[in-house]
Design an enzyme around this catalytic site. Sequence first.
Site, PDB file in Angstrom:
ATOM      1  N   ASP A  21       0.769  -1.251   0.000  1.00 43.94           N
ATOM      2  CA  ASP A  21       0.000   0.000   0.000  1.00 43.94           C
ATOM      3  C   ASP A  21       0.803   1.306   0.000  1.00 43.94           C
ATOM      4  O   ASP A  21       1.810   1.389   0.706  1.00 43.94           O
ATOM      5  CB  ASP A  21      -0.858   0.069   1.267  1.00 43.94           C
ATOM      6  CG  ASP A  21      -1.583  -1.211   1.553  1.00 43.94           C
ATOM      7  OD1 ASP A  21      -2.231  -1.281   2.594  1.00 43.94           O
ATOM      8  OD2 ASP A  21      -1.492  -2.155   0.740  1.00 43.94           O
ATOM      9  N   SER A  39      -0.844   0.222   7.479  1.00 42.18           N
ATOM     10  CA  SER A  39      -1.151   1.418   6.704  1.00 42.18           C
ATOM     11  C   SER A  39      -1.751   2.561   7.510  1.00 42.18           C
ATOM     12  O   SER A  39      -2.315   2.354   8.575  1.00 42.18           O
ATOM     13  CB  SER A  39      -2.106   1.040   5.557  1.00 42.18           C
ATOM     14  OG  SER A  39      -1.350   0.319   4.595  1.00 42.18           O
ATOM     15  N   ARG A  61      -8.700  -1.438  11.036  1.00 40.21           N
ATOM     16  CA  ARG A  61      -7.377  -0.916  10.664  1.00 40.21           C
ATOM     17  C   ARG A  61      -7.526   0.093   9.542  1.00 40.21           C
ATOM     18  O   ARG A  61      -8.559   0.171   8.884  1.00 40.21           O
ATOM     19  CB  ARG A  61      -6.437  -2.041  10.222  1.00 40.21           C
ATOM     20  CG  ARG A  61      -6.917  -2.886   9.083  1.00 40.21           C
ATOM     21  CD  ARG A  61      -5.864  -3.899   8.650  1.00 40.21           C
ATOM     22  NE  ARG A  61      -6.404  -4.813   7.644  1.00 40.21           N
ATOM     23  CZ  ARG A  61      -7.014  -5.969   7.945  1.00 40.21           C
ATOM     24  NH1 ARG A  61      -7.164  -6.337   9.194  1.00 40.21           N
ATOM     25  NH2 ARG A  61      -7.496  -6.742   6.978  1.00 40.21           N
ATOM     26  N   ASP A  62      -6.434   0.828   9.314  1.00 39.35           N
ATOM     27  CA  ASP A  62      -6.289   1.768   8.193  1.00 39.35           C
ATOM     28  C   ASP A  62      -7.064   3.054   8.462  1.00 39.35           C
ATOM     29  O   ASP A  62      -8.201   2.999   8.962  1.00 39.35           O
ATOM     30  CB  ASP A  62      -6.743   1.138   6.867  1.00 39.35           C
ATOM     31  CG  ASP A  62      -6.027  -0.189   6.634  1.00 39.35           C
ATOM     32  OD1 ASP A  62      -4.940  -0.367   7.216  1.00 39.35           O
ATOM     33  OD2 ASP A  62      -6.558  -1.055   5.938  1.00 39.35           O
TER      34      ASP A  62
HETATM   35  N1  DQQ Z   1      -2.251  -3.805   3.770  1.00 37.97           N
HETATM   36  C1  DQQ Z   1      -3.707  -3.907   3.778  1.00 37.97           C
HETATM   37  C2  DQQ Z   1      -4.137  -2.958   4.904  1.00 37.97           C
HETATM   38  C3  DQQ Z   1      -3.073  -3.145   5.928  1.00 37.97           C
HETATM   39  C4  DQQ Z   1      -1.809  -3.261   5.062  1.00 37.97           C
HETATM   40  C5  DQQ Z   1      -4.318  -3.531   2.450  1.00 37.97           C
HETATM   41  C6  DQQ Z   1      -0.750  -4.149   5.662  1.00 37.97           C
HETATM   42  O1  DQQ Z   1      -5.418  -3.282   5.404  1.00 37.97           O
HETATM   43  O2  DQQ Z   1      -3.001  -2.055   6.826  1.00 37.97           O
HETATM   44  O3  DQQ Z   1      -3.541  -4.028   1.379  1.00 37.97           O
HETATM   45  O4  DQQ Z   1       0.408  -4.127   4.831  1.00 37.97           O
END
Ligand code: DQQ
Length: 464
Positions: free
Chosen positions: A21, A82, A140-141
């Site tokens: 990402d 991320s 997350r994110d």
């Molecule tokens: N990649 C996912 C996200 C996470 C990250 C999406 C981990 O949800 O935070 O590709 O590398």
Amino acid sequence: MANDPHRPSYHFLPPTNWMNDPNGVVQWKGNYHLFYQYNPCGPLFGKAHWGHAVSNDLVHWAHLPIALAPTPGTVDEDGCWSGCIVNNNGVPTIIYSGNRNWKQFPCIATSQDDLLTWEKYAGNPVITAPAPGLEIVDFRDHCVWKEDGTWYQLIGSGIKGVGGTALLYRSKDLLQWEYMHPLCIGDKSTTEAMWECPDFFPLNDKYVLVVSPLPLARTLYFIGTYSDHRFTPEFQGTLDAGSHFYAPQTLCDDKGRRIMWGWLREGRSNELIQEAGWAGMMSLPRILTLRPDNTLGMVPAPELANLRGKHYHDADITVAEIPQTVEDVQGAALEIIAVFARGDASAFGIAIFGLHDHAEEIPILYDYASGHLEIDNTRSNASSVIHYEVESGPVTENERLKLHIFIDGSVIEVFANDTTCITERIYLSHHDHSGIGLFAHGGNAKIISLDIWEMQPIWTQRQG
Ligand code: DQQ
């Protein structure tokens, strides 16, 4: 690496190893900063760090030191996943997901030296109870913005048995967060159970929510209205009809442009990735706009034209069943703009040849019956380990079809009519694409104009 024909020469990627990402994309003191999920230890996904690069023209990048690394004994000991960056009264602040034992926790880090080095907040994680009263899957994110003096944050999640969602929080100081409610909730039967990497932003008088649902493997966008901190989607689309573009992130630059990068993941086996020693690259920067019909416009950043080298032009070409090879156009780093007029053909397109006998050929084809643009890479490699797929996406019916194609080693990015995008990974077994062919099926088609440029590499000069 330098001689690997599958490595791109004008798409951003780290010098080696695994990338996924884009993170923390931001313009800071006139420079564009791109962070990304990075495994410094090998070519497969591992303990995520934040890689970092800077550019002053969106095209040429200089690699900078790793910005975030997992800290043993803390909630990000298994990866700094991320997140995004905001400007908190002149203090660059990262909001990211610390990962510990496959559970994620919202964390903060700040920089005192214009994004070069980062200090993690001692009180991490800043949110411990995700969403009181909700049974959620994953958490997350981050997407954070300031609105009327208050910080708001979206965190990717899903409501058990219902669907993907983006949970909304607010804060006065980026440290104490109060849960509000889901910004909007999807239906798991159509947009899956969990939304990764939410990105939410205004576009003219509408708002856009971009999510990457698990396990759809395609990034979705919703266009709608935002009031009283709730988002009502009115239109839904797929950001890229291929299955390699994922987890994008956007920034708004000082020209008011909404610029997006997405992770382009590999389409080959882990064994081939191990052999190559690298995996993943960034898409080209895309400028997003709201079209008059309230759909999303997507075009490559105009700065990419600065990479154009040798130019080939032709016009008023009639194309028929037998592919015509475009003379004296060679190489694996090309930009093509072809404007097709509707002929009596049922389909037409441009093919990339990997071998002189056309044994490896990748047609980029528009089919009038389906109204779809397709990239057929089922014949893109003599060996059988490459992941085959035929990608397609709707292209609005139009008297003329403009195909804006970027070929760069093992990636093709296609923009059709400045709206539909398809990205495909191709692994031709022969290192130089032996040529470009023009073809039509079921009758003749006409090419109003054809422009092809050889693209210069982006790593010759250091920027920023
Ligand atoms: N990649 C996912 C996200 C996470 C990250 C999406 C981990 O949800 O935070 O590709 O590398």
